[in-house]
Design a protein around this motif. Sequence first.
Motif, PDB file in Angstrom:
ATOM      1  N   GLN A   1       2.922  28.690  39.892  1.00 50.33           N
ATOM      2  CA  GLN A   1       3.877  27.617  40.364  1.00 50.33           C
ATOM      3  C   GLN A   1       3.012  26.313  40.273  1.00 50.33           C
TER       4      GLN A   1
ATOM      5  N   TRP B   1       3.886  37.811  41.246  1.00 51.81           N
ATOM      6  CA  TRP B   1       4.975  38.033  40.452  1.00 51.81           C
ATOM      7  C   TRP B   1       4.711  37.865  38.732  1.00 51.81           C
TER       8      TRP B   1
ATOM      9  N   GLU C   1      15.505  41.302  42.961  1.00 50.18           N
ATOM     10  CA  GLU C   1      16.063  40.115  42.424  1.00 50.18           C
ATOM     11  C   GLU C   1      15.581  39.872  40.894  1.00 50.18           C
TER      12      GLU C   1
ATOM     13  N   HIS D   1      15.545  37.312  55.476  1.00 49.94           N
ATOM     14  CA  HIS D   1      16.374  36.588  56.072  1.00 49.94           C
ATOM     15  C   HIS D   1      16.554  37.193  57.068  1.00 49.94           C
TER      16      HIS D   1
ATOM     17  N   ASN E   1       7.041  36.184  55.333  1.00 52.88           N
ATOM     18  CA  ASN E   1       7.877  35.036  54.377  1.00 52.88           C
ATOM     19  C   ASN E   1       9.069  34.651  55.063  1.00 52.88           C
TER      20      ASN E   1
ATOM     21  N   PHE F   1      21.357  34.558  57.515  1.00 53.53           N
ATOM     22  CA  PHE F   1      22.656  34.627  57.368  1.00 53.53           C
ATOM     23  C   PHE F   1      23.591  35.542  58.261  1.00 53.53           C
TER      24      PHE F   1
ATOM     25  N   TRP G   1      20.582  28.892  48.854  1.00 56.04           N
ATOM     26  CA  TRP G   1      20.397  30.105  49.939  1.00 56.04           C
ATOM     27  C   TRP G   1      19.734  29.315  51.084  1.00 56.04           C
TER      28      TRP G   1
ATOM     29  N   GLU H   1       4.848  32.237  54.640  1.00 57.13           N
ATOM     30  CA  GLU H   1       5.435  31.361  53.960  1.00 57.13           C
ATOM     31  C   GLU H   1       6.592  30.988  54.945  1.00 57.13           C
TER      32      GLU H   1
ATOM     33  N   TRP I   1      10.333  28.261  40.285  1.00 57.41           N
ATOM     34  CA  TRP I   1      11.121  29.422  39.671  1.00 57.41           C
ATOM     35  C   TRP I   1      12.514  29.070  39.040  1.00 57.41           C
TER      36      TRP I   1
HETATM   37  C1  GBH Z   1       9.545  32.598  48.280  1.00 53.45           C
HETATM   38  O1  GBH Z   1      10.222  33.207  47.848  1.00 53.45           O
HETATM   39  C2  GBH Z   1       8.292  32.790  47.099  1.00 53.45           C
HETATM   40  O2  GBH Z   1       7.320  33.609  47.624  1.00 53.45           O
HETATM   41  C3  GBH Z   1       7.982  31.458  46.859  1.00 53.45           C
HETATM   42  O3  GBH Z   1       7.169  31.585  45.368  1.00 53.45           O
HETATM   43  C4  GBH Z   1       8.981  30.536  46.460  1.00 53.45           C
HETATM   44  O4  GBH Z   1       8.665  29.446  45.897  1.00 53.45           O
HETATM   45  C5  GBH Z   1       9.182  30.263  47.744  1.00 53.45           C
HETATM   46  O5  GBH Z   1       9.791  31.413  48.419  1.00 53.45           O
HETATM   47  C6  GBH Z   1      10.800  29.443  47.954  1.00 53.45           C
HETATM   48  O6  GBH Z   1      11.700  29.829  46.979  1.00 53.45           O
HETATM   49  O7  GBH Z   1      19.127  36.797  49.429  1.00 53.45           O
HETATM   50  O8  GBH Z   1      20.693  37.129  47.716  1.00 53.45           O
HETATM   51  O9  GBH Z   1      20.865  35.144  49.025  1.00 53.45           O
HETATM   52  C7  GBH Z   1      11.505  33.350  48.796  1.00 53.45           C
HETATM   53  C8  GBH Z   1      12.696  33.222  47.794  1.00 53.45           C
HETATM   54  C9  GBH Z   1      14.971  33.015  47.297  1.00 53.45           C
HETATM   55  C10 GBH Z   1      14.492  34.778  48.849  1.00 53.45           C
HETATM   56  C11 GBH Z   1      16.144  33.218  47.144  1.00 53.45           C
HETATM   57  C12 GBH Z   1      15.959  35.076  48.677  1.00 53.45           C
HETATM   58  C13 GBH Z   1      18.007  34.479  47.982  1.00 53.45           C
HETATM   59  C14 GBH Z   1      18.855  35.510  47.403  1.00 53.45           C
HETATM   60  N1  GBH Z   1      14.091  33.377  48.463  1.00 53.45           N
HETATM   61  N2  GBH Z   1      16.657  34.616  47.545  1.00 53.45           N
HETATM   62  S1  GBH Z   1      19.975  36.171  48.558  1.00 53.45           S
END
Ligand code: GBH
Length: 482
Positions: A35, A139, A190, A245, A323, A328, A363, A391, A441
């Motif tokens: 990133q 990743w 995912e 979450h 993180n 939800f 999200w 995070e 991403w």
């Molecule tokens: C982190 O991912 C990463 O480690 C980081 O690289 C990234 O930039 C940062 O967060 C921000 O995105 O549960 O079905 O609703 C966390 C990513 C992304 C996790 C969206 C849950 C939602 C899918 N999150 N995801 S869902």
Amino acid sequence: MLFAFLGLVIWVCRLILAVPFPEDFIFGVSTAAYQNEGAWNTSGKGPSIWDTLTHERPELILDRSNGDVADNSYNKWEEDIELLNDLGVQFYRFSIAWTRIFPDGEPINPNQEGINFYNNFLDQLTSNGILPMVTIFHWDIPESLQKMGGFMNPRIIDYYTAYAKVLFDHFGDRVKYWITINEPKQYCQEGHGEASYAPAINISGVADYLCGHNIIRAHAAVYHMYDDYYRSLYDGEVGISLSGHWFEAYTRDDEDAAERMRQFYVGWWANPIFSSEGDYPKVMKEFISKRSSQQGYPWSRLPEFTEDEINYIRGTADFFGFNHYTTFMAQNAESDDLTVSYANDHQVIFASDPTWARGASAWLSVVPWGFRKYLKWIKDTYSSPIIYVTENGFSDHGGLHDPERVQYYKQYMEALLEAIYIDEVEVKGYAPWTLMDNFEWFDGYVNRFGLYGVDFSDPNLPRKPKDSAKYYKEVIKSRRLV
Ligand code: GBH
């Protein structure tokens, strides 16, 4: 009487907010190689799955962008360290690009230029008094290893261990905190079950569990290697970063479903490593094997650990990297649908509450109490591990004036203090996501999480502090919420 009691509670809470963060609590900030670094094909670096995916399928990325240049941190790393100094952080969480060390993944002839780069970086970081927290894998697996199945091929455990060994050998003297894997849920479920991240395999309820099985064993192998050979030399700590979450039950009848979702989301990884009994969560094993047999599978789609593996994996973390962004509302959704998928295995549906404030990412909503509840849940579920929040952050569409992000951090850090002082959760550090706007991403450069803004239209990629950077700097300096 009731009001007097409530008043007292509120008063106690407020009082607690005037209290400084504990003395041994450390503040940091997080980034990740793909990133931020850019320089995707220079200095001997090979292609990772993110290079390949963004080049071959740009339509998957919101603005058709990629991390070829990103923040150009590979060349601007000295400037990045100045930002860290400006913030006053005590630690910096960043990841190493596997493909800078082993360009095609084969564990022979490590790329000296890659090693030099991280050596210089670590020297400068530590000479500025900043503790490195290094993510071994965020990743970006080498493309050629992916061609052989990546984390779906059990041989990956050896490849990953050989890679980690080079890092421990060269950098172990300066690295205090190691994180084996960033967010296996995102990477495996995912990125393999769905196509929301590279390698975008999209075989839900099968590929995700295969990936997960090997990633957990790879994590444990690297932990043991550190424990057996490096701990006595360097006395560092090794953990894993899990994302979660908070899932809050929609009604009373949804309590089981909310807990089941927590288990399918974070328990999948945490139970084998942090629980006293080890292994996958019971509810996951039950739900997946029942579903698998109804579907006609001769086995459960969730692979099984042997007794030896369960014991080998249990206890393989010195800290719980956590993180967390959002919450939800979860609802039971048990049904007779026999489609093979992760969602059909857990049988929970979840959504944000429409009254919650929202970030730019689809999200992300702002629910600080979910953070506090989650920290307490980790404490209660896994016998109070040491936690580093690796995070936590908020997305918008950019700009240096970011009152919503300031508000987010203030509220989430309040919740953190409550978790520490009222719930007695062992949180020892906190690292916002992320130092500066970067390649987010599949959201490309559209959604921004940075404390520092980056002007991507200027080839010099200048970084400028946002209001949130100034706010966080004050918090670090005074060690309390201002
Ligand atoms: C982190 O991912 C990463 O480690 C980081 O690289 C990234 O930039 C940062 O967060 C921000 O995105 O549960 O079905 O609703 C966390 C990513 C992304 C996790 C969206 C849950 C939602 C899918 N999150 N995801 S869902």
